[in-house]
Write an enzyme that holds these catalytic residues in place. Sequence first.
Site, PDB file in Angstrom:
ATOM      1  N   GLU A  71       0.894  -1.157   0.000  1.00 43.95           N
ATOM      2  CA  GLU A  71       0.000   0.000   0.000  1.00 43.95           C
ATOM      3  C   GLU A  71       0.930   1.204   0.000  1.00 43.95           C
ATOM      4  OE1 GLU A  71      -1.276   3.011   1.659  1.00 43.95           O
ATOM      5  OE2 GLU A  71      -2.138   1.860   3.320  1.00 43.95           O
ATOM      6  N   CYS A 116      -2.100   7.880   4.647  1.00 46.55           N
ATOM      7  CA  CYS A 116      -2.109   7.521   3.227  1.00 46.55           C
ATOM      8  C   CYS A 116      -3.385   8.023   2.554  1.00 46.55           C
ATOM      9  CB  CYS A 116      -1.962   6.022   3.058  1.00 46.55           C
ATOM     10  SG  CYS A 116      -2.772   5.096   4.336  1.00 46.55           S
TER      11      CYS A 116
HETATM   12  P1  NAP Z   1       9.684   3.408   3.541  1.00 48.89           P
HETATM   13  O1  NAP Z   1      10.919   4.198   3.352  1.00 48.89           O
HETATM   14  O2  NAP Z   1       9.032   2.891   2.336  1.00 48.89           O
HETATM   15  O3  NAP Z   1      10.049   2.206   4.517  1.00 48.89           O
HETATM   16  C1  NAP Z   1       9.088   1.247   4.925  1.00 48.89           C
HETATM   17  C2  NAP Z   1       9.804  -0.021   5.346  1.00 48.89           C
HETATM   18  O4  NAP Z   1      10.359  -0.658   4.192  1.00 48.89           O
HETATM   19  C3  NAP Z   1      10.978   0.218   6.282  1.00 48.89           C
HETATM   20  O5  NAP Z   1      11.050  -0.866   7.161  1.00 48.89           O
HETATM   21  C4  NAP Z   1      12.146   0.235   5.350  1.00 48.89           C
HETATM   22  O6  NAP Z   1      13.361  -0.108   5.947  1.00 48.89           O
HETATM   23  C5  NAP Z   1      11.768  -0.795   4.331  1.00 48.89           C
HETATM   24  N1  NAP Z   1      12.366  -0.545   3.030  1.00 48.89           N
HETATM   25  C6  NAP Z   1      12.168   0.540   2.243  1.00 48.89           C
HETATM   26  N2  NAP Z   1      12.859   0.409   1.090  1.00 48.89           N
HETATM   27  C7  NAP Z   1      13.500  -0.771   1.151  1.00 48.89           C
HETATM   28  C8  NAP Z   1      14.373  -1.465   0.279  1.00 48.89           C
HETATM   29  N3  NAP Z   1      14.725  -0.950  -0.903  1.00 48.89           N
HETATM   30  N4  NAP Z   1      14.852  -2.661   0.672  1.00 48.89           N
HETATM   31  C9  NAP Z   1      14.502  -3.189   1.869  1.00 48.89           C
HETATM   32  N5  NAP Z   1      13.698  -2.582   2.741  1.00 48.89           N
HETATM   33  C10 NAP Z   1      13.188  -1.380   2.399  1.00 48.89           C
HETATM   34  O7  NAP Z   1       8.588   4.233   4.342  1.00 48.89           O
HETATM   35  P2  NAP Z   1       8.696   5.055   5.711  1.00 48.89           P
HETATM   36  O8  NAP Z   1       9.999   4.851   6.363  1.00 48.89           O
HETATM   37  O9  NAP Z   1       7.524   4.687   6.472  1.00 48.89           O
HETATM   38  O10 NAP Z   1       8.516   6.569   5.307  1.00 48.89           O
HETATM   39  C11 NAP Z   1       9.205   7.192   4.260  1.00 48.89           C
HETATM   40  C12 NAP Z   1       8.205   7.781   3.278  1.00 48.89           C
HETATM   41  O11 NAP Z   1       7.212   6.800   2.947  1.00 48.89           O
HETATM   42  C13 NAP Z   1       7.372   8.943   3.790  1.00 48.89           C
HETATM   43  O12 NAP Z   1       8.036  10.166   3.666  1.00 48.89           O
HETATM   44  C14 NAP Z   1       6.149   8.859   2.913  1.00 48.89           C
HETATM   45  O13 NAP Z   1       6.394   9.511   1.701  1.00 48.89           O
HETATM   46  C15 NAP Z   1       5.971   7.410   2.634  1.00 48.89           C
HETATM   47  N6  NAP Z   1       4.915   6.756   3.425  1.00 48.89           N
HETATM   48  C16 NAP Z   1       3.734   6.557   2.828  1.00 48.89           C
HETATM   49  C17 NAP Z   1       2.728   5.921   3.516  1.00 48.89           C
HETATM   50  C18 NAP Z   1       1.429   5.669   2.884  1.00 48.89           C
HETATM   51  O14 NAP Z   1       0.572   5.103   3.538  1.00 48.89           O
HETATM   52  N7  NAP Z   1       1.232   6.013   1.651  1.00 48.89           N
HETATM   53  C19 NAP Z   1       2.919   5.485   4.824  1.00 48.89           C
HETATM   54  C20 NAP Z   1       4.166   5.695   5.418  1.00 48.89           C
HETATM   55  C21 NAP Z   1       5.146   6.326   4.681  1.00 48.89           C
HETATM   56  P3  NAP Z   1      14.355   1.030   6.505  1.00 48.89           P
HETATM   57  O15 NAP Z   1      13.685   1.564   7.747  1.00 48.89           O
HETATM   58  O16 NAP Z   1      15.606   0.290   6.772  1.00 48.89           O
HETATM   59  O17 NAP Z   1      14.470   2.057   5.448  1.00 48.89           O
END
Ligand code: NAP
Length: 502
Positions: free
Chosen positions: A263, A300
């Site tokens: 999502e 989201c």
């Molecule tokens: P994220 O960067 O996508 O990370 C979510 C999870 O996935 C974390 O555990 C992260 O690990 C892991 N992950 C991300 N990329 C990866 C990869 N290439 N390989 C392995 N694991 C990976 O999201 P976030 O930390 O929650 O927030 C960052 C951004 O996500 C926000 O600024 C926002 O834009 C977006 N977000 C969107 C929603 C939504 O519902 N649409 C919700 C939350 C966040 P690490 O912690 O090690 O990076």
Amino acid sequence: MTFKPHGKHLIAGQWVDGENHFVSEPAHGPSHDFSVGTPAHVDNAVQAAEEAFWSYGYSSREDRAALLIAIADEIEARAEAITEIGSQETGLPEARLQGERGRTTGQLRLFASHILAGDYLDSRHDVALPDRAPLPRPDLKMIQRPIGPVAVFGASNFPLAFSTAGGDTAAALAAGCPVVVRGHSAHPGTGEIVAEAIHAAIATCGMHPGVFSLVQGGKRDVGQALVRHPLIKAVGFTGSLAGGRALFDLCAGRPEPIPFFGELGSVNPMFILPEAASARGVEIGAGWAGSLTMGAGQFCTNPGIAVILKDHAKALTEAAAETLGQVGEQTMLTDGIATAYRNGQSRIAASVGVQDVLTTMCDRRNATPYLYQTTAEHWLANEELGEEVFGPLGLIVVADDIDQMHTVARALQGQLTCTLHMDDSDMETAKSLMPILERKAGRILVNGFPTGVEVSDTMVHGGPYPASTNFGATSVGTMSIRRFLRPVCFQNMPSDLLQEPF
Ligand code: NAP
């Protein structure tokens, strides 16, 4: 009672340490040491989950319902400590954490009653027709069966309801699938105390300890090892488009590809139709501002875009700006998310044809609201204006006429939600937009705001890419169990060999 995390992973019923540690970065309160997860931790957890599947996957619905209820009870037994550490780690107000806890325990109990009712099995029976010519028909029965160990990525923005014991975990456990959670490093202490609750519930219910594991922290190699593990059969994820897409590609590229239920991003556009805009522009503008700033805009379903006709835009724009202007600084979930918000805001502000309506100042881990306006023409010319900015930022897209509103709707990417604000006399315009919106979103609302997602039988929290990576699925509500089931047909099967009665 204050909870002091020990910082270990929960792997197959044991609290396990590691060689390296990281320090949590709470919004306020003390930081704590946590063990850094490794691919070896992941392997141990997944092996145990596979081992557990041989009993848990064949457990009765009554036993699984009892486990889900026991988890909810154990979470409630730790209520105050969960709220305290959750609020410290995420900066979310205590009232929000209390509400989210209620949602988390509520969805665990909802899944318990859902599996007891049994409709989710979708049982079908084609009775044998031994005398059918030219060929007899065998007896055919079909039910949905659990798929095996499931990986879940905790979400930063819902430390309870979309994390350790959140919707993905509840749905997978309800289906009969053991779960390995990759905890989000933004709230490791919250993850640990909730894992403690699950651990206690598993012991009380006498389930195999491999039914649930939590691996904390670690670099990207941990998440990658998890989705690549050959014994993992599906992944539940809530997060960024970039992260979700990278993990989706890994799932698709495995020797045995598996479904990745991601999502991801959504701008949740609202279409303000002319009669509603004239009659209620001020009310809609103020309501929008409230929805946009809820939880610092870190939902989201945050409605980031309002599309309105140019002759009707003034009242809504002024009301939204006035209400947003009264909202002070709000703490964001992590430093990284606050930086990403400011980068997104700068990108929008610098885009051709975008005008400031309300600009504010924020720094460090804080967010303040921003409001911008552009024309449909400029919006259509710049794809980036249709991308999510995670935080309290609104963009008003002004269309010349209804035809241009249609063009904007057609140009949208996949969305979790689309909203129509309409009065009775807008009905024909609304009818003309509906076929477009239905192709774009998982949920379409009339005269409401998309934040606040009901956990129910009918809820769809998903949508075409990039809202999700699997448009046939929802990550909220009882239908989300379908992600972790597969249909199996049993031909001429004696009933003693069947898991469920027919
Ligand atoms: P994220 O960067 O996508 O990370 C979510 C999870 O996935 C974390 O555990 C992260 O690990 C892991 N992950 C991300 N990329 C990866 C990869 N290439 N390989 C392995 N694991 C990976 O999201 P976030 O930390 O929650 O927030 C960052 C951004 O996500 C926000 O600024 C926002 O834009 C977006 N977000 C969107 C929603 C939504 O519902 N649409 C919700 C939350 C966040 P690490 O912690 O090690 O990076």
